[in-house]
Design an enzyme around this catalytic site. Sequence first.
Site, PDB file in Angstrom:
ATOM      1  N   ASP A 127      -3.096   0.050 -10.941  1.00  0.00           N
ATOM      2  CA  ASP A 127      -4.103   0.794 -10.912  1.00  0.00           C
ATOM      3  C   ASP A 127      -3.833   2.194 -10.230  1.00  0.00           C
ATOM      4  OD1 ASP A 127      -5.529  -0.320 -12.822  1.00  0.00           O
ATOM      5  OD2 ASP A 127      -6.990  -1.287 -11.648  1.00  0.00           O
ATOM      6  N   TYR A 153      -0.067 -10.656  -4.410  1.00  0.00           N
ATOM      7  CA  TYR A 153      -0.367  -9.537  -3.855  1.00  0.00           C
ATOM      8  C   TYR A 153      -0.783  -9.868  -2.608  1.00  0.00           C
ATOM      9  CZ  TYR A 153      -0.963  -7.389  -8.472  1.00  0.00           C
ATOM     10  OH  TYR A 153      -0.509  -6.744  -9.821  1.00  0.00           O
TER      11      TYR A 153
END
Length: 261
Positions: free
Chosen positions: A52, A110
């Site tokens: 994003d 992540y």
Amino acid sequence: MQKLALGIEYDGSWYCGWQRQRDAPSIQSYIENAIKKITSESVTVFCAGRTDSGVHALGQVVHFETYSRRSKSAWTLGMNRYLPSSICVRWARLVNKDFHARFSAISRRYCYIINNNCIRSALLFRKTWHYKKYLDINKMCDAAQYLLGENDFSSFRAAGCQSYSARRKLYHIRIIRKGQCIVIDIKANSFMYRMVRNIVGSLVKVGCGEQPEKWIAELLENCNRSLAGVTAPASGLYLVEVKYPSDFSIPSSFIEELWCA
């Protein structure tokens, strides 16, 4: 024609995200333009994870097809010459025709960084989530254990997610404190749209004392996004590693050197 894989690092602060958009700067468009500069070919680049706006990457993996034949160093040096300072090609590898940056991946990892300090940082504000209230990482670690294994993560699934199923398998979730920063390291077979940020937002509610550790287990059972915590800001999220079957010979991330214990 041959297929090439690249390892990409970027500071996502200045971009609309990975995916190419008509009126906004994207990581994909800069990568494709750099390839065109050195090959005179218009290519489409496919990535492992479509990050994003504001999300960063240390271990993004991409692939594309090209007629151009160059050495590994020529690819990295040539592309970096035409990329902005906030985007970097770290390595290049020829891969076989069966490789796909997204669909060949067997896991993704992540890290999320929280600047847990009452005073904000002028240097870290685009790289972390500044959260003033003290967070108890022992409570956060205990709560995170409920997320391990294969579960229905509907409570952490953002509106607009196009995944057919909400079932995912979490391999690990580790939470450590490094000075004033808290690092949440999470690895799964794959993630849904904003899933990591939604998990972080819920763990923070436990860490600050608003919810008990077992609340995370209740969220999994209820499968209701509206009951979970807020979506953590994009600024603290980093795609750090994508794993593939060993026969593809894709380099591992160097993330251990940076944050993780």
